[in-house]
Every structure is written in C-alpha cells, then in structure tokens.
Design an enzyme around this catalytic site. Structure first.
Site, PDB file in Angstrom:
ATOM      1  N   LYS A  22      18.438  -8.957   5.251  1.00 57.48           N
ATOM      2  CA  LYS A  22      18.114  -9.365   3.879  1.00 57.48           C
ATOM      3  C   LYS A  22      19.198 -10.252   3.271  1.00 57.48           C
ATOM      4  CE  LYS A  22      14.506  -6.310   2.489  1.00 57.48           C
ATOM      5  NZ  LYS A  22      13.798  -5.642   1.425  1.00 57.48           N
ATOM      6  N   LYS A  52       7.140 -10.315   9.132  1.00 60.63           N
ATOM      7  CA  LYS A  52       6.262  -9.293   8.537  1.00 60.63           C
ATOM      8  C   LYS A  52       5.665  -9.782   7.212  1.00 60.63           C
ATOM      9  CE  LYS A  52       8.906  -6.032   5.794  1.00 60.63           C
ATOM     10  NZ  LYS A  52       8.459  -4.987   4.927  1.00 60.63           N
ATOM     11  N   LYS A  78       5.978  -8.850   0.203  1.00 61.70           N
ATOM     12  CA  LYS A  78       5.683  -9.148  -1.206  1.00 61.70           C
ATOM     13  C   LYS A  78       6.434 -10.390  -1.670  1.00 61.70           C
ATOM     14  CE  LYS A  78       5.963  -4.313  -2.538  1.00 61.70           C
ATOM     15  NZ  LYS A  78       7.273  -3.899  -1.968  1.00 61.70           N
TER      16      LYS A  78
HETATM   17  N1  AQP Z   1       3.972  -5.885   6.625  1.00 61.22           N
HETATM   18  C1  AQP Z   1       3.947  -4.574   6.568  1.00 61.22           C
HETATM   19  N2  AQP Z   1       3.210  -3.870   7.454  1.00 61.22           N
HETATM   20  C2  AQP Z   1       3.166  -2.512   7.384  1.00 61.22           C
HETATM   21  N3  AQP Z   1       3.833  -1.768   6.456  1.00 61.22           N
HETATM   22  C3  AQP Z   1       4.578  -2.441   5.553  1.00 61.22           C
HETATM   23  N4  AQP Z   1       5.340  -2.036   4.512  1.00 61.22           N
HETATM   24  C4  AQP Z   1       5.886  -3.109   3.912  1.00 61.22           C
HETATM   25  N5  AQP Z   1       5.484  -4.238   4.516  1.00 61.22           N
HETATM   26  C5  AQP Z   1       4.666  -3.863   5.548  1.00 61.22           C
HETATM   27  C6  AQP Z   1       5.528  -0.647   4.119  1.00 61.22           C
HETATM   28  O1  AQP Z   1       5.208  -0.566   2.740  1.00 61.22           O
HETATM   29  C7  AQP Z   1       6.023   0.440   2.132  1.00 61.22           C
HETATM   30  C8  AQP Z   1       6.602  -0.078   0.863  1.00 61.22           C
HETATM   31  O2  AQP Z   1       7.539  -1.043   1.132  1.00 61.22           O
HETATM   32  P1  AQP Z   1       8.661  -1.380   0.080  1.00 61.22           P
HETATM   33  O3  AQP Z   1       8.040  -1.677  -1.211  1.00 61.22           O
HETATM   34  O4  AQP Z   1       9.702  -0.330   0.062  1.00 61.22           O
HETATM   35  O5  AQP Z   1       9.357  -2.672   0.579  1.00 61.22           O
HETATM   36  P2  AQP Z   1       9.331  -3.444   1.884  1.00 61.22           P
HETATM   37  O6  AQP Z   1       9.186  -2.609   3.099  1.00 61.22           O
HETATM   38  O7  AQP Z   1      10.537  -4.318   1.861  1.00 61.22           O
HETATM   39  O8  AQP Z   1       7.956  -4.229   1.623  1.00 61.22           O
HETATM   40  P3  AQP Z   1       7.733  -5.734   1.361  1.00 61.22           P
HETATM   41  O9  AQP Z   1       6.308  -5.884   1.036  1.00 61.22           O
HETATM   42  O10 AQP Z   1       8.258  -6.557   2.496  1.00 61.22           O
HETATM   43  O11 AQP Z   1       8.558  -6.038   0.049  1.00 61.22           O
HETATM   44  P4  AQP Z   1       9.786  -7.016  -0.186  1.00 61.22           P
HETATM   45  O12 AQP Z   1       9.242  -8.387   0.025  1.00 61.22           O
HETATM   46  O13 AQP Z   1      10.183  -6.753  -1.589  1.00 61.22           O
HETATM   47  O14 AQP Z   1      10.871  -6.695   0.793  1.00 61.22           O
HETATM   48  C9  AQP Z   1       7.061   0.853   3.167  1.00 61.22           C
HETATM   49  O15 AQP Z   1       6.682   2.108   3.713  1.00 61.22           O
HETATM   50  C10 AQP Z   1       6.992  -0.224   4.211  1.00 61.22           C
HETATM   51  O16 AQP Z   1       7.323   0.244   5.520  1.00 61.22           O
END
Ligand code: AQP
Length: 333
Positions: free
Chosen positions: A113, A196, A199
C-alpha cells in the site's frame, strides 16, 4: 455471549463492490447462525489513507445499508462504527507496547500500500495491523474471516496476544483462528486480471458496485477486458487467461455452479455470448440488494439507531476487557 465469536471489519473507503460482497459480506450472512458476529465498519482504519470528511459518515451508512440489504440481521449481531468505541484505540496503544518493530517490518500489505513512497506514508498505515489486533482481541473473537491478504495480519494478532499473555502471565487474550472463505473467492479488477478489484481503484470500470443499475452492470461487463479468443475448453486453458478466469470466477460465485460445468457449457463459444449470461447472473445478485440499499438509505435515523445500539453493545464488552487489562498491567486495582 456464545463461545464462537467472529469479528469482521469493512473499511468505509469507497462504495462496496461485488468483490467485497462475494469475498466477505455473503460469508458474513451465511456465518451468522453459527457464530455470534461482531461487524465493525472500521472508519479508524479508513483514515490511514486520506478520506473526504464530507463523505466518510455517509459511506459508513452505506456500508451498513449494504450489510442489512444483504441479509445481516442487526438483532442477532453487533454492527457498529469503530470510531464510536474508544477502547479500540486504547487497546491499540497497549498492544503497540507489546508488538515488536521487527514484526511490523515484515508486513507485506504495508509495503504494497505504501509503494515506493514509504517515507511519506502515514504512521497509521504502518501500525494498521496493531489496531486490527486490538479490534479482534477486544472481543475475544474465536474466528476472523480472512482472505489471503489478511492472513499475515491475523498471525501478527496471534503473536501479540501470545506475547502479552506470556509477559504478564495471564490468559486474558484468546488466540483467534482464521476462518477461511469456503470458495476462497478473490475477485480481480475488470480492467486487469492481475490486480484485485478494489474500492479505491481510479477506474470505475474496474468494479461492479452493489448499487449499480442493471444498465451500468451491462456496460461494465461489455467493457470488461478480455483477450480475443473464444471461451476456453478446459480449466488449464482458463488458468492461463487471467481476465477470462476472473469472469468465470464471478459467474461461479454468483450462480453457485462449479467452474468445470460453466467451462463445459461455454466451451468454444464467443466471449460476447458468455458476457451476456454473466451479466444476467450478476444482476440476479446485485439488483435486489441495490433496491433494498436505496430504500434503507432513505431512512437515515433507522441506520443511525442501529449504529448507536451496536456501539453501545460493543462498548460494554470492550470496557470490561480494558478494565481487566488495567488490573493486569498494574494501572488500577
Ligand atoms: N477483490 C476482492 N475479492 C474478494 N474479497 C475482497 N475483499 C476486498 N476486496 C476483495 C474483502 O472485503 C472485505 C472488506 O475489505 P476492506 O474494506 O477491509 O478493505 P480491502 O480488503 O482493502 O478492500 P478494497 O475494496 O480493496 O478497499 P480499498 O480499496 O480501500 O483497499 C475484506 O474481508 C476483504 O478481504
């Protein structure tokens, strides 16, 4: 409280996408009968990277609305926004004093990150796993649903719990176990099969939102990157074509069918005909949730009440843990 306790967090860093739903929220729903679940919308984690103050609270409400629309029952589970239970940061400080610098330096998510700009990343991004350990240990969670990316952080939470218990000769912290996602669905970006779905990806076309209209879903799937060949005829072939593999995974996760069956149904067909069917199965999952979410977002008081009740319940558990800890550390009698 039941002995089987799950703690899960979702960051209000953007709009919830189908990766969050298939990889996490749908599992939360299916686990809620077996476990006592504590769901936190982790806004303190969100600010480890800059957030727009005008949007943060509404994003928190939106995550809650999607939880509810997906079937999470607020009367069975605790759902709250992390910043409203100050004990999370209180415990995080205590755990900062137990965790070792060398342990944090090994965390690969910080390296990913922070990227090349490590010196300029916030200290919060670096110590994020300590706050995550506090989230889990505060509620004596027995299980934490984790994807591949969070396994290392959960290991760290266990190491911290074990060291604290040993240092203070106590068993106050329960060592959490990972709850591995049954289908281990990791949904990738629609623009790049090696990244992946996220968001915070700058491209809107990289993700399907759980609030997208049917037209938006249709356009995004039409535009989803693929190669120019027809559909694969074996799982080995699919495995060598990351964008197609990802669309197949989304199809399987949404339809509940096995990949082998889907591959044989579409073998040799044009990608456009597969994309048409894929659009339909995605809409069958997203449309009812999107409709319900919009309804719920019209009733802000209802959502705020759930968060308030959830925070009150969470605080009660958290306060007791801090009280017990203060006695162990020698800060109170
Ligand atoms: N692409 C993905 N496929 C499967 N599971 C996913 N998760 C996130 N992206 C995927 C799961 O969603 C839960 C919540 O995630 P989070 O909000 O803690 O943040 P993250 O994992 O960092 O999700 P994002 O969407 O990628 O957000 P940003 O862009 O802010 O970093 C977790 O259980 C995660 O495993």
């Amino acid at each position: 409280m039941s002995n089987k306790i799950i703690f899960s967090g979702v960051q209000p860093t953007g709009e919830i996408h189908i990766g969050n739903y298939l990889g996490a929220i749908s599992q939360f729903v299916s686990n809620q009968d077996e476990y006592k679940s504590i769901f936190s919308i982790v806004d303190l984690h969100a600010i480890t990277i800059p957030q727009n103050p005008k949007e943060l609270l509404n994003r928190t409400r939106q995550v809650l609305a999607i939880f509810l629309a997906s079937g999470i029952d607020p009367t069975k589970n605790i759902i709250f926004n992390q910043s409203q239970v100050a004990e999370h940061t209180q415990l995080a400080w205590i755990l900062n004093c137990t965790a070792r610098v060398g342990w944090l330096n090994r965390m690969t998510q910080f390296k990913d990150k922070a990227g090349k700009n490590k010196e300029n990343a916030s200290i919060g991004l670096y110590t994020y796993p300590i706050l995550m350990a506090a989230d889990i240990l505060l509620y004596s969670a027995s299980h934490v649903p984790v994807g591949d990316d969070q396994k290392q952080h959960l290991e760290l939470a266990r190491d911290i719990a074990h060291k604290f218990n040993t240092d203070y000769d106590t068993d106050i912290f329960r060592l959490p176990e990972p709850l591995l996602n049954k289908s281990s669905t990791r949904i990738m970006s629609l623009r790049d099969g090696s990244k992946k779905m996220s968001k915070s990806d700058i491209s809107e076309y990289s993700r399907i939102l759980m609030t997208d209209s049917n037209d938006e879903i249709t356009i995004k799937i039409k535009k989803a990157k693929t190669d120019s060949m027809n559909m694969p005829s074996s799982s080995e072939e699919a495995g060598n074509r990351p964008e197609i593999e990802n669309l197949l995974n989304i199809y399987c996760a949404c339809s509940g069918e096995s990949k082998d069956i889907i591959i044989s149904d579409f073998s040799g067909k044009e990608i456009s005909s597969f994309k048409n069917e894929l659009t339909k199965v995605i809409i069958s999952i997203v449309e009812p949730i999107a409709i319900k979410t919009k309804e719920l977002l019209n009733d802000q008081d209802y959502l705020d009440n759930i968060l308030k009740k959830g925070s009150d319940n969470a605080r009660q558990i958290a306060k007791q843990k801090i009280k017990d800890l203060y006695k162990i550390i020698g800060m109170s009698e």
